[in-house]
Design an enzyme around this catalytic site. Sequence first.
Site, short mmCIF file in Angstrom:
data_model
loop_
_atom_site.label_atom_id
_atom_site.label_comp_id
_atom_site.label_asym_id
_atom_site.label_seq_id
_atom_site.Cartn_x
_atom_site.Cartn_y
_atom_site.Cartn_z
N TYR A 105 19.26 17.63 -22.82
CA TYR A 105 19.21 18.17 -21.45
C TYR A 105 20.23 17.60 -20.48
O TYR A 105 20.28 18.00 -19.34
CB TYR A 105 17.79 18.03 -20.87
CG TYR A 105 17.23 16.62 -20.89
CD1 TYR A 105 17.58 15.70 -19.91
CD2 TYR A 105 16.34 16.22 -21.90
CE1 TYR A 105 17.06 14.41 -19.92
CE2 TYR A 105 15.84 14.92 -21.93
CZ TYR A 105 16.19 14.03 -20.94
OH TYR A 105 15.69 12.75 -20.95
N ARG A 111 19.14 6.40 -15.04
CA ARG A 111 18.51 5.96 -16.28
C ARG A 111 19.53 6.15 -17.40
O ARG A 111 19.76 7.26 -17.87
CB ARG A 111 17.28 6.84 -16.52
CG ARG A 111 16.37 6.37 -17.63
CD ARG A 111 15.40 7.47 -18.02
NE ARG A 111 16.05 8.45 -18.88
CZ ARG A 111 15.72 9.74 -18.95
NH1 ARG A 111 14.77 10.22 -18.19
NH2 ARG A 111 16.36 10.56 -19.76
N HIS A 155 14.36 8.59 -21.80
CA HIS A 155 13.13 8.37 -21.02
C HIS A 155 12.26 7.34 -21.71
O HIS A 155 11.84 6.36 -21.12
CB HIS A 155 12.39 9.70 -20.85
CG HIS A 155 11.02 9.54 -20.28
ND1 HIS A 155 10.81 9.17 -18.98
CD2 HIS A 155 9.80 9.66 -20.85
CE1 HIS A 155 9.50 9.07 -18.76
NE2 HIS A 155 8.87 9.37 -19.88
C1 LIG Z 1 -0.16 12.15 -13.80
C2 LIG Z 1 0.83 12.24 -14.94
N1 LIG Z 1 1.45 13.42 -15.18
C3 LIG Z 1 2.34 13.53 -16.18
C4 LIG Z 1 2.62 12.44 -16.96
C5 LIG Z 1 3.64 12.57 -18.10
N2 LIG Z 1 4.87 11.85 -17.72
C6 LIG Z 1 5.13 10.63 -18.23
S1 LIG Z 1 6.57 10.01 -17.62
C7 LIG Z 1 6.86 11.39 -16.70
C8 LIG Z 1 8.10 11.50 -15.83
C9 LIG Z 1 8.16 10.43 -14.78
O1 LIG Z 1 9.39 10.47 -14.12
P1 LIG Z 1 9.69 9.52 -12.92
O2 LIG Z 1 8.53 9.44 -11.99
O3 LIG Z 1 10.98 9.95 -12.33
O4 LIG Z 1 9.84 8.06 -13.58
P2 LIG Z 1 10.84 7.55 -14.69
O5 LIG Z 1 10.15 7.75 -16.02
O6 LIG Z 1 12.11 8.33 -14.58
O7 LIG Z 1 11.04 6.10 -14.41
C10 LIG Z 1 5.84 12.31 -16.87
C11 LIG Z 1 5.80 13.64 -16.22
C12 LIG Z 1 1.95 11.22 -16.70
N3 LIG Z 1 2.19 10.12 -17.42
N4 LIG Z 1 1.08 11.14 -15.67
#
Ligand SMILES: Cc1ncc(C[n+]2csc(CCOP(=O)(O)OP(=O)(O)O)c2C)c(N)n1
Length: 379
Positions: A275, A262, A266
């Site tokens: 970080y 990425r 985020h």
């Molecule tokens: C069930 C749930 N827990 C926590 C969150 C908060 N949250 C939003 S994005 C994220 C990280 C996701 O990371 P990843 O699955 O690696 O996907 P990326 O954003 O890197 O594409 C979190 C923890 C959420 N949206 N849904």
Amino acid sequence: MSDEDLVQLLTPAGERVAHPVYDAFVEDLTDDDLRGMYRDMVLVRRFDTEATALQRQGELALFAQALGQEAAQIGSGRALKTQDHVFPSYREHGVAHVRGVDLADVLRLFRGVDHGGWDPVAHGFHLYTLVIGSHALHATGYAMGVQRDGLVGTGDDERDAAVVAYFGDGATSQGDVNEALVFAAVNQAPVVLFCQNNQWAISEPTTLQARAPLAARAPGFGVPSVRVDGNDVLASYAVTQEALQRARSGGGPTFVEAFTYRMGAHTTSDDPSRYRSSEQEEHWRRRDPIDRLRAYLTARGALPQTFVDELAAEADALGERIRTTVRAMGHPSPASMFDHVYATRHSGVEADRAWFERYESSFLDHEHGQQQPREGSHR
Ligand SMILES: Cc1ncc(C[n+]2csc(CCOP(=O)(O)OP(=O)(O)O)c2C)c(N)n1
């Protein structure tokens, strides 16, 4: 997490390397097809830049960039057939584009004027999902439906269908993704679980979530898996072709781990400099998926200047259209948020709507200096 054992057809310098299994899945691609992939990646990146700028100008509430993940998305997206169905997370703009969704419509959600922005059935592309991993279950359930409808393994290329769920590395830590793997395996569901391991779940690196490559988990559920260089559009296309063909022919699910990075934050609410190191970012900038395909096409003599110039003009026009379309999106009535909670009317939601409308109108009356006297009150 290392990038060893990845399926790769293009090196970071854009040199084509042979692969005993996956060469067969790209041998039919013409120069036109490759230029098409390049075009998609360039346009989607331009969309990303414009949307990020629009958020900074206050036109969007939030935006999640796909910067750096274009090859994983365009490669896998181009392996899909019309009859396939996709369940995305929230940064699958490249796949949306390949599925014919107007990229401006993707911003309806991020501007907060719509719950979705497009017709999922018309595009075979479900609405974005913000709840991490939940749609891996929706995709698996949908795939079981496709299977029960007899749309798998008939041998008819125009009929047999598969389902893909896109999610991130962080999602693999969720129960839902693991439950999806159980159901997909025992039902031999025609589903591809496509994990874009961009190495970060907001500020949590994959190394804090897994002691082994994510793809190594799936065989324990009875689901075959493959690790692919997600910055290599050809390899991403090839492994997804194989997985989709297995699914459509009745061979069951596949887990794909596309190892990528990425490059952006985020979301626009995040500051990755808190970080992660600039050395890491620089390392991955040198592995940019668009540069890689450009180098390959240039070396093949397949990227004429006229194409490059026309694409630059097309990207400018897209940027302009995104800006004007987003600014003209207007404001939906607040009560419209109740419209699509259920497919059919529901007394509970209607009661909530009626309460909300009364509440809203009390503000409007007040703003216009026309507040009505309450029943029984005296002037
Ligand atoms: C069930 C749930 N827990 C926590 C969150 C908060 N949250 C939003 S994005 C994220 C990280 C996701 O990371 P990843 O699955 O690696 O996907 P990326 O954003 O890197 O594409 C979190 C923890 C959420 N949206 N849904």
